[in-house]
Enzyme design. Structure first.
Site: not given
Ligand SMILES: *[C@@H]1O[C@H](CO)[C@@H](O)[C@H](O)[C@H]1NC(C)=O
Ligand SMILES: *[C@@H]1O[C@H](CO)[C@@H](O)[C@H](O)[C@H]1NC(C)=O
Ligand SMILES: *[C@@H]1O[C@H](CO)[C@@H](O)[C@H](O)[C@H]1NC(C)=O
Ligand SMILES: *[C@@H]1O[C@H](CO)[C@@H](O)[C@H](O)[C@H]1NC(C)=O
Ligand SMILES: *[C@@H]1O[C@H](CO)[C@@H](O)[C@H](O)[C@H]1NC(C)=O
Ligand SMILES: *[C@@H]1O[C@H](CO)[C@@H](O)[C@H](O)[C@H]1NC(C)=O
Ligand SMILES: *[C@@H]1O[C@H](CO)[C@@H](O)[C@H](O)[C@H]1NC(C)=O
Ligand SMILES: *[C@@H]1O[C@H](CO)[C@@H](O)[C@H](O)[C@H]1NC(C)=O
Ligand SMILES: *[C@@H]1O[C@H](CO)[C@@H](O)[C@H](O)[C@H]1NC(C)=O
Length: 819
Positions: A318-320
């Site tokens: 996942g993106d941060s």
């Protein structure tokens, strides 16, 4: 190991690094070292799958999610099994984003910086992209081996790993998007070729047995807006409704409806190519939702499309903060626990970002705190967790991290490869090839003598040449900002170093200023010179950046005023423009003698600009984006992700007159094109192929590079009238760059495959329509040849022929993804 220990570990290594020849202990980087070789997962004779399963079977439920948190302590250090920490989550958009290493002579060696990807896109040269991937992969190995930390505030980020959260291959959908500099351009084919080339260069190194490193294609999918834009979303509560729940549209809240047509023809192709052809082993799911489902909770996207249909064999992160957004920004589920469950079940193997939010990187992540509870309460199957471990651990095994290090080529990569002469040469070559000559009235350029006035807010820029996602650039790091960029040559210095007769004035204090106080001295300086080079444009510190879109594409008004003031001095005037997203500049186009589009050209950019403007090089690139005029932004809705609605987005659908079209770019020499094969080719609809050849001749007085692009347009009647594909104006299906001496001719080939001419039906199926296709082979600047491709229906085949069906009906219904 606690966070403080991770930090002191990194510091200790840095201290060691300063003493020269540093190397992080093997047991900190490899499993199955001394005292831990007894486990079956260490047996190199066993098949990889068995080794992975054996390791998974030895992990406790509480240990498992520790291996799935990016950038968090304790980074999966399971010391009882001899499994060392591993940090998922380094970046290398145009160079490794880490601190510097130390060479064998105790010299500080910082990662090799390349130009920003939009500049790389403009080079239209796959060797440049492959070469950058290779440089990044090798340097990553060396820097990882030295235990060098990520270059990211706060400074406490852990030692860099062997996966890169790069390349960014989202298309340039709208010129206002704040991250346009990070991606090669607006064309799905161009971005796909870039993704394939970077992936192969980075993942496949000199050791055929092991992966060199791992890419992470981002952001899957349709990440194309930063914010903040007012939106019509429903209340910020569960269940989230409307385009942007809460009414504030950002990359975290946006939930565009995107048609199957646009997904399959514009948003997916670069990812598909990079996975299917490039063999990419990492993908990042994006913050945004698409058609009501957050990307990191989207089983259809991550499971059906990516893994089942495209055969993806890697890991998904996942993106941060993206897992958190499923709950806190999309209100897709009623609790954070549910967000974690949804993400794991959808196939988000790694999670990044703290929970609760607003805490530093060091806090334990949500997977670690919540997954064991979810499994114990029966709300998440342990098998779903094991799937995520299988995806990630398989890559760590394939990187060689559980095999004896001494037998691995990459363990012997020298610290001196980092910013080696060879790597610097590759970056300099790249910087030379991506500048675009947009205008050159009366052969103003090249400047071959006389005094040059270098003027403008970017004349002495150092940091502003670099763009975003930077590794440590100069050996010094410690004086709060300025000094750390002092080793970069500015445009003014580059001219001074190459010509000797340079005068300088700033004209403006910065790119957004409206102050006129410095104009008079700029005019005085212009009058002393024979030529004026005016360095204008945008920056990534105040105008366009991650988290901030531009509200206007126009050149900032203070710069237009400076341009007019300096123009009045009456000297030949060349504008050099630094920018990520395109700059609408009708007035400058009308009045400048010459215009050089320099993007954010990077560490070696100023020198590349001076060499090109002074005629030491003639290696111009082409526009990988359409340059629209000032009125375009009022005709397209930032929140509308459709590509086809009038006036249309990108050269593929735009029906208006651009300032400069996609593919445009001039040269100091001239070229001719001549078809060397028949002007009509026939290809069978199901898998047919033909080749067209074009002779490119340098008909002018100087050495020069040229790019030939091949476009097709389905002829009226080939595509069903009224379908979305009928709105497609042109589609590039190939490009070739050549270097030619005067009078020299090269023959370039384009494969005309029926599959390359495939279009997308409104259903989302990728299909081949039988019929005629007009082809245009062009240098983008007025020289072209036409040809025709006849796509011939195969006997007995249904019409159209389906290359890739959209998705099984059941899945479509379940996730309501067709609009
Ligand atoms: C290595 O360089 C650093 C500074 O760059 C210096 O402090 C140190 O003494 C040097 N070590 C050796 C062994 O030369
Ligand atoms: C992992 O944890 C063990 C035990 O706490 C510690 O001795 C070791 O230094 C740690 N490894 C790393 C790489 O921090
Ligand atoms: C997206 O599609 C859904 C389902 O058809 C619809 O309810 C919603 O209003 C649409 N959203 C937008 C912004 O058009
Ligand atoms: C598991 O699900 C049940 C029923 O939906 C819910 O009451 C419980 O709180 C959940 N437990 C966890 C740890 O999510
Ligand atoms: C260019 O000139 C500057 C001073 O004007 C000097 O510090 C720098 O070393 C020179 N750069 C190169 C590459 O020659
Ligand atoms: C300069 O003027 C423009 C247009 O009036 C305005 O939008 C902008 O904020 C001004 N810039 C500064 C730094 O004040
Ligand atoms: C740019 O200069 C103006 C003064 O003209 C100032 O108000 C503004 O804050 C400066 N912007 C930045 C980003 O430094
Ligand atoms: C393409 O890039 C490679 C690597 O930078 C370079 O060696 C080659 O000359 C370039 N090709 C052309 C035609 O410019
Ligand atoms: C081919 O494209 C170029 C520009 O891209 C254009 O100038 C030319 O008119 C086109 N030729 C044909 C035959 O359509």
């Amino acid at each position: 190991m606690g966070f403080a220990q991770t930090f002191s570990f990194a510091v200790a290594l840095l201290a060691r690094a300063q003493r020269g020849g540093a190397e992080a202990p093997v047991s900190f980087r490899y499993g199955c070292t001394d005292g831990h070789r007894q486990f079956s997962f260490c047996d190199t004779q066993l098949p990889l799958e068995r080794r992975v399963e054996d390791l998974i079977s030895r992990l406790t439920l509480d240990e498992k999610p520790q291996l799935l948190e990016a950038r968090f302590s304790p980074l999966g250090n399971i010391s009882r099994l001899g499994v060392p920490q591993y940090d998922w989550g380094g970046n290398c958009i145009h160079g490794v984003q880490s601190r510097c290493g130390t060479g064998t002579r105790n010299d500080t060696r910082c990662p090799t910086p390349f130009p920003n990807p939009n500049h790389l896109g403009a080079a239209f040269n796959e060797s440049v992209w492959h070469g950058m991937g290779r440089v990044i992969g090798r340097e990553l190995r060396s820097l990882w081996r030295q235990g060098v930390g990520e270059n990211h505030p706060p400074t406490e980020l852990p030692p860099i790993g062997l996966d890169c959260w790069s390349p960014n291959i989202n298309i340039v959908r709208d010129p206002r998007w704040g991250r346009n500099m990070e991606t090669p351009g607006e064309d799905p084919l161009l971005n796909g070729r870039f993704g394939v080339a970077v992936t192969q260069g980075l993942q496949q190194g000199e050791d055929s047995k092991y992966l060199q490193a791992v890419v992470t294609l981002k952001h899957f999918v349709a990440n194309s807006l930063e914010g903040t834009w007012p939106g019509p979303g429903g209340p910020p509560s569960y269940p989230g409704r409307g385009l942007c729940p809460g009414g504030q549209c950002t990359r975290h809240t946006i939930d565009p409806n995107i048609s199957a047509y646009d997904l399959a023809s514009s948003y997916f192709p670069a990812f598909r190519a990079s996975v299917v052809e490039g063999g990419a082993l990492g993908v990042m799911c994006s913050y945004n939702s698409v058609n009501g489902v957050p990307s990191c909770a989207n089983k259809w996207l991550l499971g059906q499309k990516l893994r089942k249909e495209w055969g993806f064999k890697g890991y998904v992160t996942g993106d941060s903060g993206a897992v958190k957004d499923i709950f806190t920004h999309h209100f897709f589920v009623p609790s954070m626990e549910d967000a974690v469950r949804e993400a794991v079940e959808a196939g988000t193997d790694v999670q990044s970002g703290p929970w609760p939010s607003g805490r530093p990187w060091s806090v334990v992540g949500a997977y670690q705190t919540m997954i064991p509870k979810l499994v114990r309460s029966g709300n998440l199957s342990e098998e779903a967790l094991d799937v995520a471990l299988r995806h990630t651990l398989t890559l760590r095994f394939r990187l060689g991290l559980f095999d004896p290090p001494e037998q691995q080529a990459y363990e012997h990569v020298s610290p001196d490869v980092v910013r080696s002469e060879e790597h610097v040469a590759a970056a300099v070559e790249a910087a030379d090839q991506g500048l675009v000559l947009l205008q050159n009235r009366d052969s103003t350029l090249p400047i071959t003598g006389g005094v040059v006035a270098v003027i403008g807010p970017h004349a002495t820029a150092r940091f502003d040449l670099l763009g975003n996602y930077l590794g440590q650039t100069c050996p010094k790091l410690d004086d709060g900002g300025k000094e750390q960029f002092s080793c970069i040559e500015s445009i003014e210095e580059a001219f001074r170093n190459l010509t000797g007769s340079v005068v300088y004035a700033p004209g403006l204090p910065n790119v957004t200023s409206n102050e006129t106080g410095l104009f008079a001295s700029a005019v005085e300086v212009a009058k002393k010179a024979d030529h004026v080079v005016l360095a204008l444009g945008l920056d990534t510190g105040s105008v366009e950046m991650e988290g901030q879109d531009r509200k206007s594409t126009a050149l900032p008004p203070g710069q237009v005023a400076l341009f007019d003031a300096v123009r009045a001095a009456g000297r030949p005037l060349t504008v050099v423009l630094l920018n990520g997203g395109i700059v609408s500049m009708s007035h400058v186009k009308e009045h400048a003698d010459a215009i050089v589009e320099a993007w954010y050209p990077g560490f070696f950019g100023a020198r590349a600009i001076a060499k090109a403007v002074l005629g030491h090089t003639n290696r111009w690139g082409k526009l990988p984006v359409t340059v629209y005029d000032e009125s375009y932004q009022d005709q397209v809705d930032m929140l509308d992700f459709g590509m086809t609605k009038s006036p249309g987005r990108t050269y593929r659908y735009f029906t208006g007159e651009p300032l400069w079209p996609f593919g445009f770019g001039l040269s100091y020499t001239t070229f001719s094109l001549k078809l060397a094969t028949s002007s009509e080719v026939r290809v069978a609809q199901a898998g047919g192929k033909a080749v067209i050849k074009v002779q490119v001749t340098n008909t002018g007085p100087r050495d020069g590079d040229e790019v030939v692009m091949a476009f097709f347009t389905p002829r009226a009647g080939t595509v069903p009238a009224g379908s979305r594909a009928a709105l497609l104006r042109r589609q590039m299906f190939g490009f070739r760059r050549v270097s030619l001496r005067p009078s020299e001719t090269a023959e370039v080939e384009f494969e005309v495959e029926a599959e390359k001419l495939a279009l997308v039906a409104d259903s989302g199926d990728r299909v081949s329509f039988a019929g005629a296709y007009d082809m245009n082979l062009t240098n983008g600047a007025g020289v072209s040849q036409s040809a025709t491709a006849m796509v011939v229906a195969t006997q007995g085949e249904t019409q159209p022929y389906v290359y890739e069906p959209w998705a099984p009906r059941a899945v479509q219904a379940e996730q309501a993804l067709v609009v």
